[in-house]
Write a protein that holds these residues in place. Structure first.
Motif, PDB file in Angstrom:
ATOM      1  N   VAL A 130     -32.470 -15.955   8.630  1.00 29.36           N
ATOM      2  CA  VAL A 130     -32.975 -14.852   9.426  1.00 29.36           C
ATOM      3  C   VAL A 130     -33.384 -13.699   8.513  1.00 29.36           C
ATOM      4  CG1 VAL A 130     -30.714 -13.791   9.800  1.00 29.36           C
ATOM      5  CG2 VAL A 130     -32.531 -13.436  11.464  1.00 29.36           C
ATOM      6  N   ASP A 154     -33.034 -17.931  17.915  1.00 30.86           N
ATOM      7  CA  ASP A 154     -32.145 -18.702  17.044  1.00 30.86           C
ATOM      8  C   ASP A 154     -30.718 -18.698  17.583  1.00 30.86           C
ATOM      9  OD1 ASP A 154     -34.077 -19.407  15.229  1.00 30.86           O
ATOM     10  OD2 ASP A 154     -33.639 -17.795  13.826  1.00 30.86           O
ATOM     11  N   PRO A 208     -36.200 -22.912  17.409  1.00 32.98           N
ATOM     12  CA  PRO A 208     -35.134 -22.934  16.395  1.00 32.98           C
ATOM     13  C   PRO A 208     -34.951 -24.337  15.818  1.00 32.98           C
ATOM     14  CG  PRO A 208     -34.436 -21.693  18.322  1.00 32.98           C
ATOM     15  CD  PRO A 208     -35.730 -22.353  18.690  1.00 32.98           C
ATOM     16  N   SER A 246     -27.971 -18.714   7.669  1.00 32.00           N
ATOM     17  CA  SER A 246     -29.302 -18.817   8.256  1.00 32.00           C
ATOM     18  C   SER A 246     -30.307 -18.132   7.350  1.00 32.00           C
ATOM     19  CB  SER A 246     -29.343 -18.183   9.657  1.00 32.00           C
ATOM     20  OG  SER A 246     -29.459 -16.785   9.558  1.00 32.00           O
ATOM     21  N   ARG A 300     -30.692 -20.038  21.469  1.00 27.60           N
ATOM     22  CA  ARG A 300     -31.206 -21.412  21.515  1.00 27.60           C
ATOM     23  C   ARG A 300     -32.215 -21.600  22.636  1.00 27.60           C
ATOM     24  NH1 ARG A 300     -30.759 -23.230  16.929  1.00 27.60           N
ATOM     25  NH2 ARG A 300     -30.405 -25.421  17.441  1.00 27.60           N
ATOM     26  N   GLU A 306     -37.564 -14.082  17.102  1.00 27.14           N
ATOM     27  CA  GLU A 306     -36.973 -15.196  16.367  1.00 27.14           C
ATOM     28  C   GLU A 306     -35.445 -15.169  16.313  1.00 27.14           C
ATOM     29  OE1 GLU A 306     -41.157 -14.631  14.827  1.00 27.14           O
ATOM     30  OE2 GLU A 306     -39.499 -13.375  15.517  1.00 27.14           O
ATOM     31  N   SER A 307     -34.851 -14.031  15.942  1.00 26.39           N
ATOM     32  CA  SER A 307     -33.395 -14.007  15.798  1.00 26.39           C
ATOM     33  C   SER A 307     -32.695 -14.198  17.140  1.00 26.39           C
ATOM     34  CB  SER A 307     -32.944 -12.701  15.152  1.00 26.39           C
ATOM     35  OG  SER A 307     -33.263 -11.587  15.961  1.00 26.39           O
ATOM     36  N   ALA A 334     -33.261 -20.958  10.599  1.00 27.43           N
ATOM     37  CA  ALA A 334     -34.512 -20.454  11.140  1.00 27.43           C
ATOM     38  C   ALA A 334     -35.646 -21.403  10.794  1.00 27.43           C
ATOM     39  CB  ALA A 334     -34.799 -19.062  10.576  1.00 27.43           C
TER      40      ALA A 334
END
Length: 505
Positions: free
Chosen positions: A297, A80, A46, A295, A83, A76-77, A24
């Motif tokens: 996350v 990530d 990402p 990650s 992509r 965000e997740s 992240a």
């Protein structure tokens, strides 16, 4: 052909608790000069993003801003895992020009900037927005249809006005919206259905998803439109003027948006199906991804003032490299929020830590919103060495239950590297009162100060919680707070005196 829907569209962007092998990265503030005006935005890309990946531009509502929308939509997740790049632009004066060229030029500048910086795929640019940002999405559809592959407005409408092509639309709206009327906006959406010559026979799915009994969401789909696009209406029963993320009773709006827009490209080419998303549960009473397996996350690195640092999940640990400190510990913070702390409950926090050189690390449990009040009687400080060790502390939640509290590792006291792993938050039983050991020394006074906060300890030195002495005696205050019969040590905060208080029933 514009707007062609490719065959992989039927693949569902599923939830899973497994972590993608990605790192992240924080959202970065950026500025553009557009027609002589300085325009700002937040950009989330990402770490190590490849070229030719999609771009989503998501706009805030009136009187809101980019940080607000970023926090509300939690892209965000998803980004990530799938992509793609997400941009949260700031409207001038917290509003959007939904009829002129000013913000259309801003959107065009964003697309070009993201192409120059990240090599985004210009055939897969998607526009979304909440409230007035949703209205701006429709304006973009009318004026920039040859540059936008699909739109996904939330709680904001707009009529078709000579659009350049048929536009795939995913519209989300709550039925009790008292700011942008649901029924009026649905009628406007149907004008797009008619203008794009979609089939008059829609498909209705209620509840949606059909596998979630009792879901407040329903989905209506108009297909057979020009250029093979679809128009969709995601309705959330009982939802007001909010961006819905309540998966327990309805849907995650951002995931639904991605599941729809990813099906469209201006050139009709296929996009590689993404692996399952990492979905971070909210209102949880444990740490998510405390082992940093692959990650970062659920963790957010925040920098304040003149502090400078970078951090990433690497080798199953979180590695923080601090190059410049601020004036306060909190100016370099690694935080995890959305934690549920129940009033009266005892908790234990443990973690492994090491550093490139010996240093102090401050740890706090606090509100996630202003004024960020601490839930600890005093912030915890740990001496971190060059070899990894396990550290822990216990505390009682004495404030009102908070469903969005946070754990903060405050590392702004020193430069250098810091490594964290195995972060755990768990419920524990209250410490037992087992008597008075030798060696307790305190400066006793006869009474406490009024309107002052005191940490409460048993006679073995175990901290049991906090009380505020105001309109009652010390003993009565302890009784009201639920403390059993016994003798307690009240230790004043910020240098205030300490006293022993007997409690009887």
């Amino acid at each position: 052909m514009f707007g062609r829907r490719f065959s992989s569209a039927k693949a569902v962007f599923a939830f899973a608790g497994i972590a993608a092998a990605l790192f992240a990265a924080p959202a970065i503030a950026d500025n553009l000069n557009v027609n002589g005006a300085n325009r700002s935005m937040l950009v989330y890309a990402p770490s190590g993003i490849e070229k030719n990946r999609p771009l989503i531009i998501q706009m805030h509502g009136m009187n809101q801003d980019a940080p607000y929308q970023k926090n509300a939509a939690k892209w965000e997740s998803i980004a990530d895992t799938a992509r793609f790049v997400v941009v949260f632009p700031n409207g001038e004066n917290k509003a959007w020009d939904i009829s002129g060229e000013k913000d259309l030029n801003f959107i065009k500048a964003i697309i070009n900037e993201m192409y120059n910086k990240y090599g985004i795929d210009k055939n897969r640019v998607y526009v979304s927005g909440f409230s007035m940002g949703g209205m701006m999405s429709y304006h973009v559809a009318n004026k920039m249809g040859d540059q936008i592959a699909a739109i996904a407005p939330v709680s904001g409408g707009g009529s078709p006005s000579s659009p350049k092509r048929a536009m795939p639309i995913m519209h989300t709206h709550g039925t009790t919206d008292d700011v942008v009327n649901y029924n009026s906006t649905v009628n406007t959406l149907k004008s797009w259905v008619n203008a794009q010559k979609c089939s008059s026979n829609s498909q209705k799915i209620k509840p949606y998803p059909s596998t979630k009994s009792g879901s407040a969401a329903s989905l209506e789909i108009w297909s057979g439109c020009n250029d093979g696009v679809e128009v969709r209406l995601l309705t959330i029963e009982g939802k007001g003027h909010w961006y819905s993320m309540d998966e327990a009773v309805s849907v995650n709006t951002s995931v639904e948006i991605w599941n729809f827009v990813k099906n469209y490209s201006l050139d009709g080419s296929s996009i590689t199906p993404p692996p399952p998303a990492i979905v971070v549960p909210t209102n949880r009473d444990s740490i998510f991804n405390g082992g940093f397996d692959s990650s970062a996350v659920a963790w957010d690195l925040q920098l304040h003032g003149d502090a400078s640092a970078v951090g990433e999940a690497k080798g199953g640990k979180y590695q923080l490299d601090i190059s410049a400190i601020g004036t306060q510990n909190y100016q370099v913070q690694l935080i995890q929020h959305d934690l549920h702390l129940e009033k009266g409950q005892w908790y234990e926090i443990s973690f492994d830590a090491s550093a490139g050189a010996a240093r102090t690390l401050e740890v706090n449990v606090e509100q996630h919103t202003d004024p960020w009040e601490s839930y600890l009687s005093e912030k915890q400080n740990f001496e971190i060495g060059t070899s990894a060790k396990t550290f822990s502390f216990k505390f009682q939640m004495t404030a009102a239950t908070d469903t969005n509290s946070r754990l903060s590792f405050n590392a702004g006291a020193a430069t250098g590297t810091l490594t964290l792993d195995n972060v755990v938050l768990k419920k524990v039983d209250a410490p037992a009162d087992t008597g008075n050991p030798a060696g307790i020394v305190c400066n006793l006074r006869l009474s406490a100060e009024r309107d002052a906060a005191y940490a409460v300890f048993d006679l073995r030195g175990h901290r049991l919680g906090m009380v505020e002495i105001s309109d009652a005696t010390e003993a009565e205050t302890l009784k009201r707070a639920g403390f059993a019969e016994g003798i307690y040590l009240l230790r004043g905060l910020n240098g205030k005196k300490s006293i022993l208080v007997p409690v009887s029933r």
